[in-house]
Design an enzyme around this catalytic site. Structure first.
Site, PDB file in Angstrom:
ATOM      1  N   GLU A  16      20.239  -4.307 -13.351  1.00 48.63           N
ATOM      2  CA  GLU A  16      19.541  -5.412 -14.020  1.00 48.63           C
ATOM      3  C   GLU A  16      19.084  -6.470 -13.016  1.00 48.63           C
ATOM      4  O   GLU A  16      17.935  -6.909 -13.035  1.00 48.63           O
ATOM      5  CB  GLU A  16      20.431  -6.064 -15.089  1.00 48.63           C
ATOM      6  CG  GLU A  16      20.590  -5.249 -16.361  1.00 48.63           C
ATOM      7  CD  GLU A  16      21.543  -4.075 -16.186  1.00 48.63           C
ATOM      8  OE1 GLU A  16      22.264  -4.027 -15.168  1.00 48.63           O
ATOM      9  OE2 GLU A  16      21.571  -3.192 -17.066  1.00 48.63           O
TER      10      GLU A  16
ATOM     11  N   HIS B  14      27.202  -5.103 -27.812  1.00 49.86           N
ATOM     12  CA  HIS B  14      25.877  -4.613 -28.209  1.00 49.86           C
ATOM     13  C   HIS B  14      25.372  -5.411 -29.402  1.00 49.86           C
ATOM     14  O   HIS B  14      24.579  -4.912 -30.191  1.00 49.86           O
ATOM     15  CB  HIS B  14      25.930  -3.126 -28.589  1.00 49.86           C
ATOM     16  CG  HIS B  14      26.153  -2.211 -27.427  1.00 49.86           C
ATOM     17  ND1 HIS B  14      27.369  -2.078 -26.809  1.00 49.86           N
ATOM     18  CD2 HIS B  14      25.307  -1.393 -26.747  1.00 49.86           C
ATOM     19  CE1 HIS B  14      27.264  -1.201 -25.813  1.00 49.86           C
ATOM     20  NE2 HIS B  14      26.028  -0.782 -25.753  1.00 49.86           N
TER      21      HIS B  14
END
Ligand SMILES: Cc1ncc(C[n+]2csc(CCOP(=O)(O)OP(=O)(O)O)c2C)c(N)n1
Length: 701
Positions: free
Chosen positions: A437, A504
């Protein structure tokens, strides 16, 4: 490369600049040796002047590159002007060798009016687009992924240019180092990574920080060309950088150059060198790069000539320093400073319509059941389809739109937003990244600085934490600090309600609202998602675009067949009412709409303001609604404490207190990690479960 015209560092007394140097891969003539001598000596003499000023208390802070000049000078000398340089705190020689006017440079170094950052950032923290120099942030290693993005831009445009980034051996332990080297190697990017191994990272000796003796040994782990260089020999530095450059522009990929040198002064001037053994200092003093070069080229650059060059440069430096010290301190105003936090948005994003249609939204926003007034045909689409269409539109609109993300190419992304994009746009523009990322977000900055408009997909918003530094410190600050627009869009599927557990499901948009320089968009309808995504991609600033993943397939709505510019920062009145306002965004809009229907049957009319963009947010629309209904609930999905709702609520209290008939109420998730169990999430954690009772209490107040 022998025979290129000769450049000479000269004092141009008329323009008061040091003329830019010419570069050679192979230095043979006396004039060339003299030219390089001037380049090497200039930062040394500036350093000496700065150290004198510090001792006199006329300069506050200085990170010295004394004894390491051969690296910065050699690297800049070996490259072409079109190549990108990403210097760090000890690389004064990069700036001088690229030929910056000393007056402006000194103002910058001394924090005076007329410096490159207008007093906004310190010493070497600035970029200079016209010189292809990219400015560092304090966070070590953070510029390495940016070099990847610049290299990628060169590769995509077929330009023969490289990006060279510096890093200390201490900082080479940061994740960004590994992510950047990995990405550059996998994509064969024209990037040169220069590790300046100067023996210490602040007070920590290299042997305590690195598990290997030589960093070049790590090159194999990245499948990368890696070369050890004597960093105190400027000719060797030039030779190896020239080779690495050729290797890169021939399409072979990156090189890791470990340059051995030594830090001859304290980490910064005030901190001293007590912890460094004397013998080490003495040993490295014998390898001083300026003295070594003088000895090596004595037959080309005589002692008399060296003396006169030294005198000429010293006099010049004294003159400029005296002048710079007399310049005024930086002053500014609130207006000037705030105006530069964001790059100005174009009046319109002038979309080149993919299908030739236009749409008039001047009377309201599309997808808005109250005041939307459509003038072109609509179709019913799912939230996710609208996002895909918006993205496709932007890709067709401008070939410099590049998509990056994990598994977004053939696989289409985990939510399939980019399904079939590779077929239409090709693998160069739809790029799978490794699982990095920070490295990938950093690369988007490089792409943007080189004129691309990258859009990066976070596989899940939750994983954005691994790229946090690049977003909040690098992307968000660049325009304010040194004026380069950063057109990057970060798409991130966020939100809960799908039983996906703590990692999530998060709605942590508030983390990013506390970051000046970053815009945050959270649409709730397909039309808004479509239009605001295109507007975000056209915006010359970094934009975090949050897509609620529960809404992807559960929310449907009309989508006009044409695109019309929807400005970031304007809210929609989703429903009109007079009893109470709910200010919300994202999934909160849908909770509020269904709750309003319930209350409508009881004759209570709830007004709903959908912010759509939370940075910047539409304060006027919110305050106007509260003035009208006199009661307000600010609803967010994320945890209540320090959520964005707290900001809205506080501003309501500050601005329209006298219009309130009840305290403004904040409603958010409980302050706890999001539980995996659907029952616990829906009935305990979620703000939705408490919305009705909150409305009851506000109405009853
Ligand atoms: C991410 C991060 N952590 C800590 C620091 C504080 N810091 C500034 S310079 C430095 C030492 C750097 O050592 P090295 O990378 O070897 O470079 P050198 O200063 O020796 O040139 C440290 C720890 C920082 N700037 N950034």
């Amino acid at each position: 490369m022998v025979g290129k015209p000769i450049g000479v560092v000269s004092c141009d007394r008329l323009s008061n600049t040091i003329a830019p140097l010419r570069r050679y891969m192979d230095i043979k003539t006396s004039a060339q040796f003299e030219d390089l001598y001037r380049a090497l000596l200039l930062p040394r003499l500036i350093e000496e002047k700065m150290l004198r000023l510090i001792r006199q208390g006329r300069l506050s802070k200085w990170f010295s590159g004394y004894g390491q000049e051969a690296i910065a000078v050699g690297c800049a000398y070996a490259l072409e002007d079109a190549d990108y340089l990403l210097p760090m705190h000890r690389n004064l020689g990069v700036w001088t060798t690229r030929g910056l006017p000393l007056e402006k440079l000194f103002c910058q170094l001394m924090g005076k009016q007329g410096g490159y950052t207008k007093g906004r950032d310190r010493t070497f923290h600035f970029g200079l687009p016209e010189k292809n120099i990219v400015g560092m942030i304090s966070h070590l290693a953070a510029m390495l992924p940016v070099a990847d993005g610049l290299g990628l831009a060169a590769q995509l445009s077929g330009e023969k240019r490289v990006a060279l980034a510096f890093v200390g051996e201490g900082a080479s332990r940061e994740g960004d180092f590994h992510e950047a080297l990995n990405l550059a190697s996998v994509w064969k990017l024209p990037v040169i990574f220069v590790v300046e191994n100067n023996g210490y990272g602040l007070s920590t000796p290299t042997r305590n920080a690195l598990p290997v003796e030589n960093l070049v040994d790590a090159g194999a782990g990245y499948g990368m060309n890696a070369v050890m260089v004597d960093g105190n020999d400027v000719l060797e530095v030039i030779k190896e950088v020239s080779k690495a450059r050729k290797y890169a522009i021939d399409g072979n990929g990156p090189t890791l150059l470990e340059m051995k040198t030594f830090r001859m002064r304290g980490h910064e001037e005030a901190s001293g060198t007590k912890y460094v053994p004397e013998e080490l200092m003495e040993m490295w003093a014998t390898k001083d790069p300026v003295a070594r070069y003088e000895k090596k080229v004595a037959k080309h650059v005589s002692a008399a000539l060296r003396k006169s060059i030294r005198t000429e440069l010293s006099e010049r430096i004294e003159k400029v320093a005296d002048w710079a010290l007399l310049q005024s301190e930086v002053t500014s105003t609130t207006e000037i400073e705030l105006a530069d936090v964001f790059a100005p948005q174009p009046v319109t994003d002038a979309p080149k319509f993919a299908n030739g249609n236009t749409r008039d939204l001047t009377n309201g926003s599309a997808g808005n059941p109250v005041n939307g007034k459509e003038t072109t045909p609509e179709k019913e689409v799912r939230f996710i389809d609208a996002i895909s269409e918006g993205l496709r539109f932007a890709m067709r609109q401008e070939p410099k739109t590049i998509l990056l993300g994990q598994d977004i190419a053939e696989y289409g992304g985990v939510f399939k937003v980019t399904q079939d994009f590779v077929e239409e746009f090709g693998k160069e523009r739809v790029r799978n990244t490794p699982i990095i990322e920070s490295g990938a977000i950093g690369a988007t900055l490089g792409l943007a600085l080189a004129g691309y408009r990258p859009v990066i997909e976070m596989q899940y918003f939750d994983f954005i934490t691994c790229g946090f530094n690049q977003i909040v410190n690098n992307l968000a600050t660049t325009h304010y600090r040194w004026g380069s627009p950063v057109n990057v869009t970060i798409r991130a599927p966020f939100g809960g309600g799908i039983g996906a557990g703590p990692f999530h499901s998060q709605s942590m948009e508030a983390w990013f609202c506390h970051t000046p320089g970053l815009k945050v968009v959270i649409p709730s309808s397909p039309q808004d998602a479509h239009d605001l995504l295109i507007a975000s991609i056209n915006d010359p600033n970094p934009v975090l675009f949050l897509e609620h993943k529960k809404m992807y397939r559960s929310i449907k709505g009309p989508l006009s067949e044409a695109y019309s510019h929807t400005p970031l920062g304007s809210a929609s009145l989703v429903r009109e009412g007079d009893s109470l306002t709910i200010v919300t965004y994202g999934m909160g809009v849908h909770w509020a709409v269904s709750e309003a229907a319930f209350w409508a049957e009881k004759g209570v009319k709830i007004e709903i303001v959908d912010l759509k963009t939370i940075v910047p947010w539409d304060r006027d629309a919110v305050l106007a609604s509260v003035r009208k209904t006199n009661r307000v609930i600010v609803l967010q999905e994320g945890p209540k404490t320090a959520g964005f709702g707290a900001e809205i609520s506080a501003q309501i209290a500050e601005s329209v207190f006298e219009h309130l008939e009840a305290p403004p109420i904040r409603l958010g998730g409980l302050d706890m990690p999001i539980p995996f169990s659907k029952q616990i999430e829906d009935e305990v954690y979620s703000a939705h479960s408490r919305l009705r009772s909150a409305i009851e209490s506000v109405l009853a107040y």
